[in-house]
Design a protein around this motif. Structure first.
Motif, PDB file in Angstrom:
ATOM      1  N   THR A 132       0.826  -1.204   0.000  1.00 43.52           N
ATOM      2  CA  THR A 132       0.000   0.000   0.000  1.00 43.52           C
ATOM      3  C   THR A 132       0.859   1.253   0.000  1.00 43.52           C
ATOM      4  O   THR A 132       0.627   2.190  -0.782  1.00 43.52           O
ATOM      5  N   GLN A 142       1.335   4.216  -2.741  1.00 39.01           N
ATOM      6  CA  GLN A 142       1.154   5.624  -2.382  1.00 39.01           C
ATOM      7  C   GLN A 142       2.320   6.465  -2.900  1.00 39.01           C
ATOM      8  O   GLN A 142       2.122   7.584  -3.395  1.00 39.01           O
ATOM      9  N   GLU A 143       3.516   5.913  -2.823  1.00 37.61           N
ATOM     10  CA  GLU A 143       4.681   6.628  -3.343  1.00 37.61           C
ATOM     11  C   GLU A 143       4.631   6.727  -4.869  1.00 37.61           C
ATOM     12  O   GLU A 143       5.065   7.721  -5.455  1.00 37.61           O
ATOM     13  N   LYS A 178      -5.805   8.446  -3.262  1.00 38.73           N
ATOM     14  CA  LYS A 178      -6.250   8.033  -1.934  1.00 38.73           C
ATOM     15  C   LYS A 178      -6.188   6.510  -1.880  1.00 38.73           C
ATOM     16  O   LYS A 178      -6.746   5.831  -2.739  1.00 38.73           O
ATOM     17  N   LEU A 179      -5.498   5.985  -0.863  1.00 42.25           N
ATOM     18  CA  LEU A 179      -5.258   4.543  -0.738  1.00 42.25           C
ATOM     19  C   LEU A 179      -6.089   3.931   0.380  1.00 42.25           C
ATOM     20  O   LEU A 179      -6.212   4.498   1.471  1.00 42.25           O
ATOM     21  N   THR A 228       2.131   3.641   9.346  1.00 41.71           N
ATOM     22  CA  THR A 228       1.560   4.891   8.845  1.00 41.71           C
ATOM     23  C   THR A 228       1.835   6.038   9.800  1.00 41.71           C
ATOM     24  O   THR A 228       2.188   7.149   9.393  1.00 41.71           O
ATOM     25  N   TRP A 253       1.854  12.732   4.926  1.00 40.78           N
ATOM     26  CA  TRP A 253       0.863  12.182   4.018  1.00 40.78           C
ATOM     27  C   TRP A 253      -0.038  13.275   3.473  1.00 40.78           C
ATOM     28  O   TRP A 253      -0.543  14.105   4.221  1.00 40.78           O
ATOM     29  N   PRO A 268      -3.222   6.541   4.244  1.00 34.96           N
ATOM     30  CA  PRO A 268      -3.958   5.325   3.859  1.00 34.96           C
ATOM     31  C   PRO A 268      -4.994   4.940   4.922  1.00 34.96           C
ATOM     32  O   PRO A 268      -4.780   5.137   6.116  1.00 34.96           O
TER      33      PRO A 268
END
Length: 308
Positions: free
Chosen positions: A151, A155-156, A162-163, A180, A186, A190
């Motif tokens: 995940t 995201q990177e 939006k994850l 996280t 962020w 996530p």
């Protein structure tokens, strides 16, 4: 003698299954597989035992209470031994060792990569995604997200997306939550959901991309097909399903020595079902167009299909 994989389990595979049906032999194989991974990791400078000890010493109650769904009913296929853990994925021990195990397992894909093999594998997957997706996805669902390594890597790759990560193990999701919280930059943190991938409870047509990273080989065929159907429900028009996993036709699997193959199968109870699944047809039957299949490592493939 080497191992080959075809549309049905080969003689060697059936022979290994017979060995693993004997519990003392199965337990020995699991022990050997685990020790091999620990030694490989620590030889590369990954402090497997030290990191595990540190993480196990934490109080995880806050993270667990934040993510766990107490009403969730676990499928029968999930309540079994995975990856040399007797309780499978439903244990804190398994959760805190996911990261170091990934480094050890993927170190051998490219001989020169070593500890960076895991990152290179995920990058190879994302490179294909970026090349094939017509536009960057805005909402991404990571099914079987484990502790969030896949995940966070997505995201990177797609920083404006939006994850959401879904997993069956509250322990994995507790570690994902912890990972996280260690980062504060962020744009969209996530979201973690404790649910089955076959029935997530998430709204229909709410994602542009549904990703399954290194998940299908850990599933029987029936839930795999159900997960593809759930992915179809969750995707918007023109959305995409993407899968990165072992390639059953890889020469590395075909040439794998029987002893190593035995250790592998001792930790992966559904490997035969995955190796014999017509995954392309299963995806089409779930409501997708014919997928593209690319080999992104010497032993992995990336499968991408758009909504039909």
């Amino acid at each position: 003698m080497t191992v080959s994989t075809t549309s049905k389990p080969e003689l060697m595979s059936r022979f290994v299954n017979g060995i693993l049906a004997v519990k003392p032999l199965s337990n020995f194989a699991k022990h050997q597989a685990r020790q091999m991974m620990i030694k490989r990791a620590e030889k590369m400078g990954v402090p497997w035992r030290k990191q595990t000890e540190t993480l196990l010493a934490r109080n995880w109650e806050a993270e667990l209470s934040q993510v766990e769904n107490p009403n969730l009913q676990y499928p029968d296929y999930y309540v079994t031994s995975f990856h040399a853990y007797e309780d499978g994925n439903l244990s804190l021990q398994a959760a805190v060792e996911v990261e170091v195990a990934a480094y050890a397992v993927h170190a051998k894909i490219w001989p020169e990569a070593g500890v960076k093999g895991d990152a290179k594998l995920r990058q190879s997957y994302h490179d294909i995604l970026k090349a094939q997706l017509p536009t960057p996805p805005q909402d991404i669902l990571d099914l079987g997200c484990s502790v969030g390594m896949s995940t966070l890597a997505l995201q990177e790759t797609f920083p404006d997306a939006k994850l959401t990560g879904v997993d069956l193990s509250p322990y994995f999701l507790a570690v994902a939550t912890y990972n996280t919280q260690k980062q504060s930059n962020w744009k969209y943190p996530p979201q973690w959901v404790h649910a089955t991938a076959e029935s997530t409870g998430l709204p229909s047509a709410s994602f542009d991309l549904v990703s399954l990273c290194l998940i299908c080989h850990e599933l029987p065929q029936s839930p795999t097909r159900e997960i593809f159907q759930e992915a179809r429900r969750l995707l918007r028009p023109n959305g995409h399903l993407s899968i990165m996993d072992m390639n059953p036709q890889s020469k590395q699997f075909k040439k794998m020595p029987p002893y190593v193959f035995t250790l592998l199968k001792s930790t992966e109870p559904y490997l035969d079902e995955y190796f014999t699944l017509d995954i392309e047809q299963a995806i089409i039957e779930a409501g997708f167009q014919r997928p593209t299949i690319n080999f992104n490592s010497p032993r992995h493939r990336t499968i991408i299909a758009s909504v039909a």
